[in-house]
Enzyme design. Structure first.
Site, PDB file in Angstrom:
ATOM      1  N   HIS A   1      -5.273  11.166  -8.535  1.00 24.07           N
ATOM      2  CA  HIS A   1      -4.421  10.164  -9.142  1.00 24.07           C
ATOM      3  C   HIS A   1      -5.033   9.526 -10.385  1.00 24.07           C
ATOM      4  CE1 HIS A   1      -2.803  10.304  -4.998  1.00 24.07           C
ATOM      5  NE2 HIS A   1      -1.644  10.015  -5.594  1.00 24.07           N
TER       6      HIS A   1
ATOM      7  N   CYS B   1      -2.774   6.742  -2.605  1.00 22.09           N
ATOM      8  CA  CYS B   1      -3.962   7.512  -2.966  1.00 22.09           C
ATOM      9  C   CYS B   1      -4.997   7.368  -1.860  1.00 22.09           C
ATOM     10  CB  CYS B   1      -4.521   7.007  -4.298  1.00 22.09           C
ATOM     11  SG  CYS B   1      -6.157   7.661  -4.637  1.00 22.09           S
TER      12      CYS B   1
ATOM     13  N   SER C   1      -1.539   6.601   6.629  1.00 25.05           N
ATOM     14  CA  SER C   1      -1.649   5.720   5.461  1.00 25.05           C
ATOM     15  C   SER C   1      -1.175   4.309   5.720  1.00 25.05           C
ATOM     16  CB  SER C   1      -0.839   6.301   4.300  1.00 25.05           C
ATOM     17  OG  SER C   1      -1.338   7.586   3.996  1.00 25.05           O
TER      18      SER C   1
END
Lengths: 646, 379
Positions: free
Chosen positions: A370, A383, A327
């Site tokens: 989300h 997300c 991420s």
């Protein structure tokens, strides 16, 4: 019985004829000798004079003192230590056996060493000094010197040997030296005669290796007259060499030692970079090793232990490791899309927990999804679906170009060994290397830093630095050479939209400081020092649909090498960034749990230039942190270190 | 045979003989010895020890022996020639059986105050015997095969004995010295022509046999010949000495590197620098000029002897004087050829210059014979 007169006259005539002939012959031979002498002594004199000189003069090299390496504050990282040794000269010793046994009573010399010494002495000329023992304590040397009259031929000598005062803490960066090997000679192109000296020490890894020419200096020469047996008769002249250049690194040794101490017990790499100059303040990899052992000649069990350790102590994970950035890559994807005008920061994407792309389901880490997320929320809560969506609009080639612009997919020009290039994949790359067409699924994987994308902690730190400043920060390791400041090149702008960058930084601030941010637990509570970061958790295994049905196996239940890598990148203070940091904990689990706390501790250490006040930590953590600080302080304390080395 | 053959009337007697000595020859010999002493001093690094002083003492002893020999009438020496030859031959057999082994060759008899090399003595004894033989032999018989065979055997016997020591240098000198005596005595050219032609033929055959199934000598012997012909083939092995000697000679140049400045000598690159290779030391330190000076001295010694021999009407005296001159010359020629790489290294000293007792004493005594012939010649 008198000889008749006629006979006598006949004899005289005969003898005269023959004598004159023989005399002429002798004259002829004399001329041959004379001509030969003339040919050797006049016509070839020049050539033979040269040969006589070559016979007579030997050139001995005077090895220069190797340049020393310091940290940015002048603390020693690699120095030349005086090393006492005892040598013996056979012809002066007389009874070698007797002298050596007397020596054995004075200083610790094993019987094997004595045997080896005698063997070597018998191999060499009687006047060549042979080393009996090296690295001798000063007290032992004093004893030898005191008993000199009883030890004919024994000489105490001082030599220089390389030593690394911080030992394991700087092993991967500074590297180590070792005797030049045949392999080195075959590989190195330079013809420095110093390399021909037996057991001459050259840099094998790290800065020692990459700045070898600078550190080595140049040889002096001593022209000596020798006789046919090689004995030195006198010194003809002497030309001093130039010592190697002293090098000052940008490393802050206190921060470096702290980082190493903090990483202890993990298999991890961390990099701290100064945002003004690009100076690398700390490049820590764990576990590590003691370079001093390599200088002295590492023992087989030690070597085997290092090699067989599954945590690979010899690998410098901070710059040699390549990991899927997970991420932490999301900022790149977002930046690529927004810079291209395909997405606005406020645009929302609906996350229902997965995205269907050409028949394959790509899951968000949060099974339920989300809901509606914009740029800010997508980063804060990490997300995945948001990125699955926007990456398809912008395409892999633009994402990769952005990744390279931010410092990924390239090896920086640093004097470090085997700096990893990482990988910012694009369509051409896949076709060329994998021989396959790029698929849309590859883009989706890459958008969250999975799939083909690879980066080292060093590259991620540069990425964080460039995000924090908007400038093309170039990492820099060499601070000064021989006192001369080395230039830095971190002023050039990246030409990114300042507004986009601000939104990204705000989102990263929220990651750490908003109570729904993924790194909220590892925040810095001192407002002026606030950290802005991004967690990353990169999978090293494929999660099957079946496993997803069952419920994903938790990291703790997996064998170590199949757990997720934990990553974290950050900069601080959030409002006026000074440092950027990145950390990868191999198979550490989640980025927020395993990587972010370590990054925070190191960052605080950097911000406060020493142990931070406990008030910088959330109040619930303070007792635990206090204990941890004490523990690390003890390990880093100079007193502890010296004991450790002895 | 008796002294009556000699015209004693004109021969000086008593102490007056000293006035009739060939003083020029004595001066020349002393000058050569002086060269030697100078080099002994230099080689020792500027010290009279360990070579110059003993050498000087031996020179004085030799000089004394020369005078004693010179005072004794030459007909006495002719009469004892055969005894000298047989005695020396027995000594050679003795060293063959009991002599001290030094440097891999049995050559010495230790007399306590000095070590005697009978092989050196033999060179002179052979010359004496051959001179007496041809003095005795009627001139017309000289070239008859039987009368040629006898001296040939007399030469070959000690040569063979010396070869087994093994001392190639002395054997070579005996052969050449003896051959020269026969030639001087008037043996027919054809004999020498035959020997030379067959010798050359033999060498050619041996060299040609290399690599063929009927190879006549061993491979290692061929390699030695190779090394001799081109010492640079084997610069650290057998060719080492010759290569280093050439370097020393060449680096001397025209004027030399100066007294005691020869690096090759001083740093021990030269082998046997005070004995067989002393000529190289001289040439290194005094250059071509020094070497030619010594060369001239040797040539003058030979010249003086030839003049003295030709002025002497007595056949024995002439032959003896010429024979000794040739022997002296052979020492010099073989030694210089050897150190200059023109001949294999066979271990022949430079006469009167190289360090060594036997050669010095024997040669000076031999020049005593020359002096005796000179003093007692018919006038």
């Amino acid at each position: 019985m008198k000889r008749p007169a006629r006979d006598s006259a006949e004899s005289s005539r005969s003898i005269t004829r023959r004598a004159l002939f023989v005399g002429g012959l002798q004259l002829g031979i004399m001329s041959v000798i004379g001509l030969r002498m003339r040919s050797i002594q006049i016509e070839q004199a020049e050539q033979y004079r040269l040969l006589a000189e070559e016979n007579r003069i030997n050139i001995r090299l005077l090895p220069p003192a190797r340049g020393q390496i310091f940290d940015r504050n002048g603390r020693a990282l690699a120095v030349n230590e005086q090393n006492y040794r005892v040598v013996i000269v056979r012809e002066d010793a007389g009874d070698v056996q007797e002298v050596l046994s007397r020596l054995q009573q004075l200083i610790p010399v094993t019987d094997e060493e004595v045997a080896r010494t005698i063997e070597e002495m018998n191999r060499r000329s009687p006047f060549v000094p042979v080393t009996v023992a090296e690295r001798i304590e000063w007290e032992d040397i004093a004893r030898v010197t005191l008993n000199a009259p009883a030890l004919p031929g024994v000489i105490a000598e001082v030599g220089l040997s390389r030593s690394y005062p911080l030992g394991a803490d700087t092993a991967h960066v500074v590297g180590y030296v070792g005797p030049v090997s045949d392999y080195d000679l075959s590989r190195i192109e330079d013809q420095d005669p110093l390399l021909q000296i037996p057991r001459f020490q050259i840099g094998k890894t790290g800065v020692e290796n990459k700045l070898e020419r600078m550190l080595r200096g140049s040889a002096g020469t001593r022209r000596i007259e020798v006789n046919s047996a090689g004995r030195i008769m006198r010194e003809v002249d002497r030309q001093e060499g130039a010592p190697g250049a002293d090098v000052q690194l940008t490393i802050d040794s206190r921060l470096q030692s702290y980082a190493e101490a903090r990483l202890e017990g993990e298999s991890a790499g961390a990099v701290v970079i100064d945002l003004e100059t690009g100076d690398l303040r700390a490049i820590a990899s764990a576990p590590t090793f003691d370079p001093n052992k390599f200088v002295r000649g590492i023992s087989v069990p030690d070597w085997t232990a290092l090699n067989e350790n599954i945590y690979r102590p010899l690998a410098a994970k901070a710059f040699q490791g390549s990991y899927p950035p997970g991420s932490t890559f999301k900022m790149i994807t977002a930046l690529a899309a927004i810079e291209d005008g395909l997405v606005t920061p406020d645009e929302t994407v609906y996350c229902r927990g997965y995205v269907e792309v050409s028949g394959t389901r790509f899951h968000c880490w949060k099974p339920g999804g989300h809901g509606n997320v914009n740029l800010h929320e997508s980063l804060k809560q990490s997300c995945d679906c948001y990125y699955y969506e926007i990456c398809q609009r912008v395409g892999i080639d633009k994402i990769s170009a952005m990744a390279r612009r931010m410092g990924l997919g390239q090896a920086f020009d640093l004097p470090l060994s085997a700096v990893s290039e990482g990988l910012a994949p694009d369509k051409d790359w896949k076709l060329a290397v994998r021989g396959a067409e790029w698929r849309i699924g590859d883009t989706v994987n890459a958008s969250i830093g999975q799939g083909f994308v690879l980066a080292s902690p060093l590259q991620l730190a540069v990425m964080a630095a460039r995000l924090a400043t908007g400038r093309r920060i170039e990492p820099r390791l060499v601070h000064t050479i021989d006192g001369i400041q080395q230039p830095y090149d971190s002023d050039e702008s990246l030409d990114l939209n300042e507004n986009t960058l601000r939104r990204l930084r705000q989102a990263m601030d929220a990651v750490s400081n908003h109570n729904r941010g993924t790194a909220y637990g590892s925040r810095i509570t001192e407002d002026a020092m606030r950290m802005a970061g991004k967690t990353g958790t990169s999978q090293v295994r494929r999660i099957t649909a079946e496993e997803r049905e069952r419920g994903i196996t938790r990291n703790e239940d997996l064998p170590w090498e199949r757990r997720d890598h934990a990553l974290f990148v950050a900069f601080a203070p959030a409002d006026a960034p000074k440092y950027a940091i990145s950390i990868v904990v191999e198979h550490g689990g989640g980025g927020s749990a395993a990587a972010a706390p370590i990054a925070r501790d190191i960052m605080l250490q950097a911000l406060y230039d020493g142990p931070p006040p406990l008030t910088a930590y959330p109040s619930a953590d303070r007792p635990r942190i206090e204990e941890q600080q004490k523990r690390i302080e003890e390990r880093v304390a100079p007193g502890a270190r010296i004991r450790d080395r002895a | 045979m008796s002294y009556l053959e000699y015209n004693v009337k004109f021969v000086p007697s008593g102490i007056r003989k000293v006035l009739y000595l060939n003083w020029g020859l004595i001066l020349l010999l002393s000058a050569i010895v002086a060269f030697g002493l100078l080099m002994q001093y230099s080689v020792a690094g500027g010290s009279t020890q360990p070579w110059m002083e003993p050498q000087f003492k031996r020179f004085l002893m030799g000089l004394f022996a020369m005078f004693v020999v010179a005072m004794v009438p030459i007909w006495f020496w002719r009469n004892v020639s055969a005894v000298a030859y047989v005695g020396t031959f027995l000594l050679l057999i003795y060293v063959e059986l009991f002599g001290s082994v030094r440097m891999g060759a049995q050559r010495w008899i230790d007399l306590g105050f000095m070590r005697l090399q009978p092989s050196e003595l033999m060179k002179i004894a052979l010359v004496m015997l051959l001179a007496a033989y041809y003095d005795w032999l009627p001139l017309k018989k000289v070239s008859r095969p039987l009368w040629v065979l006898i001296p040939a055997v007399l030469i070959l016997l000690p040569t063979a004995l010396v070869l087994t020591q093994p001392d190639l240098g002395t054997a070579l000198l005996l052969m050449m010295g003896g051959g020269a005596m026969m030639f001087l005595a008037g043996v027919h050219w054809a004999y020498f022509g035959t020997v030379i032609v067959s010798g050359v033929g033999l060498v050619a055959t041996v060299l040609k046999s290399r690599g063929t199934p009927w190879q006549l000598i061993e491979d290692y012997q061929f390699r030695r010949i190779d090394t001799f012909l081109d010492p640079s083939n084997d610069p650290l092995g057998a060719g080492y000495h010759i290569t280093q000697a050439k370097i020393a000679l060449g680096s001397g140049g025209l004027t030399g590197r100066g007294f005691m400045q020869g690096t090759q000598t001083r740093l021990n690159f030269l082998p046997e620098k005070h004995t067989d290779f002393i000529f190289v030391t001289l040439a290194e330190e005094f250059g071509l000029i020094g070497a030619v000076m010594l060369l001239t001295l040797y040539a003058l010694v030979v010249g003086f002897c030839i003049v003295s021999a030709l002025r002497n009407r007595d056949r024995f005296s002439s032959l003896l004087t010429l024979g000794i001159a040739v022997t002296f010359f052979l020492y010099f020629a073989v030694n210089t050829f050897m150190v200059m790489g023109l001949a294999p290294v066979v271990g022949v000293p430079l006469p009167l210059v190289s360090y060594g007792g036997s050669v010095m004493l024997v040669l000076l005594a031999a020049f005593g014979l020359v002096q005796s012939a000179h003093v007692h010649r018919a006038r």
